[in-house]
Design an enzyme around this catalytic site. Structure first.
Site, mmCIF file in Angstrom:
data_model
loop_
_atom_site.group_PDB
_atom_site.id
_atom_site.type_symbol
_atom_site.label_atom_id
_atom_site.label_comp_id
_atom_site.label_asym_id
_atom_site.label_seq_id
_atom_site.Cartn_x
_atom_site.Cartn_y
_atom_site.Cartn_z
ATOM 1 C CD GLU A 128 -16.001 36.649 9.077
ATOM 2 O OE1 GLU A 128 -15.807 36.411 7.873
ATOM 3 O OE2 GLU A 128 -15.146 36.454 9.961
ATOM 4 C CG HIS A 155 -12.396 34.029 13.267
ATOM 5 N ND1 HIS A 155 -11.243 33.598 12.647
ATOM 6 C CD2 HIS A 155 -13.291 34.241 12.259
ATOM 7 C CE1 HIS A 155 -11.428 33.547 11.347
ATOM 8 N NE2 HIS A 155 -12.661 33.933 11.080
ATOM 9 C CG HIS A 176 -7.212 31.274 9.366
ATOM 10 N ND1 HIS A 176 -7.775 30.706 8.242
ATOM 11 C CD2 HIS A 176 -8.264 31.628 10.155
ATOM 12 C CE1 HIS A 176 -9.096 30.721 8.347
ATOM 13 N NE2 HIS A 176 -9.410 31.276 9.500
ATOM 14 C CG HIS A 215 -10.722 34.824 6.925
ATOM 15 N ND1 HIS A 215 -11.367 36.022 6.684
ATOM 16 C CD2 HIS A 215 -11.566 34.107 7.724
ATOM 17 C CE1 HIS A 215 -12.536 36.016 7.314
ATOM 18 N NE2 HIS A 215 -12.679 34.875 7.943
ATOM 19 C CE LYS A 230 -19.823 31.872 4.104
ATOM 20 N NZ LYS A 230 -19.301 31.423 5.411
ATOM 21 N NE ARG A 290 -19.443 5.471 2.441
ATOM 22 C CZ ARG A 290 -19.566 4.151 2.531
ATOM 23 N NH1 ARG A 290 -20.776 3.610 2.542
ATOM 24 N NH2 ARG A 290 -18.506 3.378 2.572
ATOM 25 N NE ARG A 325 -17.497 29.225 0.372
ATOM 26 C CZ ARG A 325 -18.264 28.300 0.932
ATOM 27 N NH1 ARG A 325 -18.832 27.376 0.186
ATOM 28 N NH2 ARG A 325 -18.468 28.301 2.234
ATOM 29 C CD GLU A 381 -12.326 28.863 -0.250
ATOM 30 O OE1 GLU A 381 -11.131 28.949 0.042
ATOM 31 O OE2 GLU A 381 -13.236 28.852 0.601
ATOM 32 C CE LYS A 431 -14.727 27.560 2.819
ATOM 33 N NZ LYS A 431 -13.671 28.592 2.939
ATOM 34 C CG ASN A 442 -10.722 32.401 2.459
ATOM 35 O OD1 ASN A 442 -11.230 31.974 3.480
ATOM 36 N ND2 ASN A 442 -10.679 31.697 1.331
#
Length: 351
Positions: A176, A256, A243, A239, A218, A112, A232, A228, A134, A236
């Protein structure tokens, strides 16, 4: 020697982000090191560093997007279990976004939650993937569909890793960086335009400036909205298109950063089509991406497949998919796009 770039406080977590060479103070107990075979082969000093780690405490995975899966996740968890790591233990990842996402997810799950430290080895990971908490793995051909929010205790950035980074991966990170500049740092946008020769030559001074500025942008978004729920989502930018483009082309078939630049181009076109565009801004973007050789006119192989990938986007909320768009530098908003707008925005071989 460490030079602090920024410290992010969010929820119960704190992440310190610094320029730093690899070190572990010769203390290997209760630690698992995770890296990949290509990083070790490209970086002799780093391979020597890994060779000093006691047997069983350094897990070397294959490289590439295709290893970002459940099998690799459980290889990390099995290694931690076999070493009898406890909750005060630590996982230390040396790698690009694939490795930091994988190891972060494993650390969030093991008993955990145990501590995790990142040494990002690609430009993309330094300025984006390792910062913000993330984690994730790809699932059923879709990027980062399974993951958690679990920030690293530290992100230690060593620019020496960029000296041996393959050109396509270096350009991916620049994609990026362009996104980040458009979102939150007009001066960085100008630096990328003005200093393109120094950037292409990977001069340390300009790289240090780019990485520092991107991390701080960031960090600003993440501090305000860790999970998010609001602003936030602006990170994206490009993105959602990217994606879906990666999914329909096959994950790993393009970098990417290339996909993100392609997606930003589509976002600028869509904003114009809904009456919120900015011609001068779009021209500046075109000039910038041309300097770095990005291709933005590539068609998707299958428009219906592209739309199906969009329908699986993890950022959908209540069935609605809001695209991050821009009407000018640092002027970001979200809006739905009709299928008619998408057809006019996204070139396709098969419609």
């Amino acid at each position: 020697m460490m030079t602090l770039i920024d410290t992010i406080h969010f929820d119960d977590y704190i992440t310190e982000i610094s320029f730093s060479e690899p070190y572990c103070e010769n203390n290997y107990e209760n630690r698992l090191f995770v890296t990949d075979s290509r990083i070790r082969s490209l970086n002799r000093p780093f391979d020597d560093f890994c060779s000093r780690i006691p047997d069983g405490r350094c897990l070397t995975l294959p490289s590439g997007e295709e290893v970002k899966n459940a099998d690799s996740l459980f290889r990390i968890l099995d290694a931690a279990f076999n070493l009898k790591l406890d909750r005060s233990g630590e996982m230390i990842a040396f790698g690009g976004g694939v490795l930091t996402d994988l190891t972060g997810l494993a650390a969030s799950l093991f008993k955990r939650g145990c501590s995790v430290v990142f040494y990002p080895t690609t430009l993309l990971a330094m300025i984006d993937a390792s910062v913000g908490g993330k984690t994730g793995i790809d699932y059923r051909g879709l990027k980062n569909m399974i993951g958690t929010f679990y920030p690293a205790r530290e992100v230690r950035i060593d620019l020496n890793f960029l000296k041996t980074l393959p050109e396509n991966e270096y350009r991916s990170g620049l994609g990026e960086a362009i996104k980040t500049a458009m979102l939150g740092d007009r001066e960085l946008f100008d630096i990328l335009l003005r200093e393109s020769d120094a950037v292409a030559a990977r001069e340390e001074g300009v790289l240090r400036e780019i990485v520092s500025r991107c991390v701080k942008v960031k960090a600003r978004f993440v501090r305000e909205d860790f999970r998010e729920k609001g602003v936030r989502a602006y990170l994206n930018w490009g993105h959602t298109f990217a994606h879906a483009f990666e999914a329909v082309c096959g994950l790993g078939s393009l970098t990417h950063g290339e996909a993100v630049v392609w997606g930003i181009d589509k976002g600028l076109k869509a904003a114009d089509l809904i009456g919120r565009g900015n011609a001068a801004y779009a021209e500046a973007f075109e000039e910038l991406v041309n300097k770095y050789g990005f291709a933005v006119e590539t068609p998707v192989p299958d428009f219906e497949g592209f739309c199906e990938a969009l329908s699986q986007d993890k950022k959908k909320n209540g069935g609605d998919l809001l695209f991050v768009l821009q009407s000018g530098p640092c002027e970001t908003f979200r809006a739905p796009l009709s299928i008619e707008i998408l057809r006019k925005t996204v070139p396709a071989l098969h419609v």
